[in-house]
Design an enzyme around this catalytic site. Structure first.
Site, PDB file in Angstrom:
ATOM      1  CG  HIS A  51       3.546  17.606  26.885  1.00  0.00           C
ATOM      2  ND1 HIS A  51       3.802  17.119  28.145  1.00  0.00           N
ATOM      3  CD2 HIS A  51       4.349  18.688  26.746  1.00  0.00           C
ATOM      4  CE1 HIS A  51       4.721  17.864  28.725  1.00  0.00           C
ATOM      5  NE2 HIS A  51       5.065  18.828  27.917  1.00  0.00           N
ATOM      6  CD  GLN A  75      13.303  26.247  27.515  1.00  0.00           C
ATOM      7  OE1 GLN A  75      13.466  26.029  26.314  1.00  0.00           O
ATOM      8  NE2 GLN A  75      12.105  26.161  28.076  1.00  0.00           N
ATOM      9  CE  LYS A 165       1.396  25.136  33.817  1.00  0.00           C
ATOM     10  NZ  LYS A 165       2.816  25.366  33.702  1.00  0.00           N
ATOM     11  CD  GLN A 169       7.163  28.375  25.733  1.00  0.00           C
ATOM     12  OE1 GLN A 169       8.200  28.246  26.364  1.00  0.00           O
ATOM     13  NE2 GLN A 169       6.339  27.373  25.512  1.00  0.00           N
ATOM     14  NE  ARG A 203      10.264  23.611  36.137  1.00  0.00           N
ATOM     15  CZ  ARG A 203      10.135  24.155  34.920  1.00  0.00           C
ATOM     16  NH1 ARG A 203       8.930  24.259  34.375  1.00  0.00           N
ATOM     17  NH2 ARG A 203      11.187  24.588  34.249  1.00  0.00           N
TER      18      ARG A 203
HETATM   19  P1  AMP Z   1       7.221  21.806  27.918  1.00  0.00           P
HETATM   20  O1  AMP Z   1       7.508  20.372  27.724  1.00  0.00           O
HETATM   21  O2  AMP Z   1       6.958  22.205  29.329  1.00  0.00           O
HETATM   22  O3  AMP Z   1       8.224  22.709  27.219  1.00  0.00           O
HETATM   23  O4  AMP Z   1       5.856  22.067  27.173  1.00  0.00           O
HETATM   24  C1  AMP Z   1       5.696  21.755  25.809  1.00  0.00           C
HETATM   25  C2  AMP Z   1       4.413  22.379  25.327  1.00  0.00           C
HETATM   26  O5  AMP Z   1       3.326  21.860  26.091  1.00  0.00           O
HETATM   27  C3  AMP Z   1       4.415  23.905  25.545  1.00  0.00           C
HETATM   28  O6  AMP Z   1       3.838  24.520  24.409  1.00  0.00           O
HETATM   29  C4  AMP Z   1       3.562  24.059  26.760  1.00  0.00           C
HETATM   30  O7  AMP Z   1       2.896  25.302  26.820  1.00  0.00           O
HETATM   31  C5  AMP Z   1       2.563  22.927  26.602  1.00  0.00           C
HETATM   32  N1  AMP Z   1       1.939  22.602  27.874  1.00  0.00           N
HETATM   33  C6  AMP Z   1       2.571  22.342  29.063  1.00  0.00           C
HETATM   34  N2  AMP Z   1       1.671  22.152  30.054  1.00  0.00           N
HETATM   35  C7  AMP Z   1       0.448  22.297  29.500  1.00  0.00           C
HETATM   36  C8  AMP Z   1      -0.887  22.234  29.996  1.00  0.00           C
HETATM   37  N3  AMP Z   1      -1.159  21.986  31.275  1.00  0.00           N
HETATM   38  N4  AMP Z   1      -1.910  22.435  29.131  1.00  0.00           N
HETATM   39  C9  AMP Z   1      -1.652  22.703  27.830  1.00  0.00           C
HETATM   40  N5  AMP Z   1      -0.420  22.783  27.290  1.00  0.00           N
HETATM   41  C10 AMP Z   1       0.620  22.583  28.106  1.00  0.00           C
END
Ligand code: AMP
Length: 302
Positions: A51, A75, A165, A169, A203
């Site tokens: 993030h 989702q 990642k 999406q 996770r």
């Molecule tokens: P989330 O909180 O899981 O919905 O993720 C928020 C944003 O962070 C999304 O655009 C994800 O693709 C990105 N994200 C999550 N994990 C990673 C990672 N390991 N590397 C880069 N971006 C990430």
């Protein structure tokens, strides 16, 4: 004198936390009217370096950075996953304050789905909403598209940042922006990993120690078959099956898919095509946790 000036700017721009869309919209008006650029990073919190890398890109490219934290119920196709999803809001706030972002939007369910109305966005993402993640997580991208469209309508950013990642999406969001002619530039950030290759994910904290020890094999498998595609004869179907069989040989894993697809469309990939790039994508369960990962490859045709 210069230092004093900077301090003043810093005080004026301390992070503001809002929970309602009207307050956030109002707070953004003065910046928009001065022509300041807005960068937006939507998240579900439990923030990690993945993030933060998006947030740092947003800071670099824009005058103002807005981050949202909302664990979006629509989702989640698995109620346990929704219930167990890590929520670390207080720590997240501190982290974001330290990063020097301008606005944190933390709405509750009622703000995003008033009156409990969970009507989903009518949006046709074509194959992107049929294959891989869409097939294994029915309704997932409808929920993602709905919340991202709502957030875009509130923030109206110039640029929005999403991680590779969540590869599929990112493609869905690009399509969403195109379909609705939104004046937003979607920027994809690289996958951030632990030193042993495990892709960072909120996770990951739910993995047991033994599981955590096993999961770097996902990264190793992706790397091996990326190299195979790039260095040897081009045999995506064979590699796909081999990789899947290899991951299935670990009793800890329940493999949903290992796929080698066209990196733009996620359509099947075959020897007669001459694509610019392919993407290797994997999803599997380890214990109670579902992990996804991917890698883009630039195959050589045999
Ligand atoms: P989330 O909180 O899981 O919905 O993720 C928020 C944003 O962070 C999304 O655009 C994800 O693709 C990105 N994200 C999550 N994990 C990673 C990672 N390991 N590397 C880069 N971006 C990430």
């Amino acid at each position: 004198m210069q230092d004093l000036k900077n301090t003043k700017v810093h005080i004026l721009l301390m992070m503001q936390v809002t929970t309602t869309s009207n307050k956030l919209k109002e707070a953004l008006i003065p910046f928009k009217s001065k022509g300041k650029s807005i960068g937006f990073v939507p998240t579900m919190g439990a923030l990690h370096e993945g993030h933060l890398s998006l947030i740092r890109s947003a800071k670099k490219d824009n005058d103002i950075v807005v981050v949202s934290i909302f664990v979006n119920p629509t989702q989640f196709n698995d109620p346990d996953d929704y219930r167990n999803y890590p929520r670390t809001h207080e720590r997240d706030k501190e982290v974001l304050e330290e990063e020097g972002i301008d606005f944190l939007f933390m709405p509750g369910d009622e703000e995003m789905y008033p009156g409990g109305d969970r009507t989903l966005l009518d949006f046709n993402a074509g194959n992107l909403n049929k294959t891989l993640e869409a097939a294994f997580r029915p309704g997932h991208f409808e929920g993602v598209a709905t919340i991202v469209k709502k957030l875009f309508d509130i923030v109206m950013p110039d640029r929005a940042y999403f991680g590779q990642k969540d590869y599929q999406q990112l493609l869905v969001i690009r399509r969403l922006v195109k379909t609705f002619n939104l004046p937003i530039k979607v920027i994809g950030g690289p996958v951030k990993r632990e030193s042993d290759g495990l892709a960072l994910s909120s996770r990951n904290v739910l993995l047991s120690q033994a599981e955590r020890h096993k999961v770097p094999v996902i990264y190793q498998t992706l790397r091996y078959y990326k190299a195979a595609l790039e260095e040897r004869a081009f045999k995506p179907q064979v590699y796909q099956e081999e990789a899947k069989a290899y991951l299935k040989s670990f009793p800890e894993f329940t493999v949903e898919y290992f796929a080698i697809r066209d990196a733009e469309t996620l359509e099947e990939f075959n020897e007669t095509q001459n694509p610019n790039s392919a993407v290797l994508l994997v999803a599997l369960h380890v214990g109670k946790v579902r992990l996804i990962d991917n890698m883009v490859a630039y195959p050589k045709l045999s």
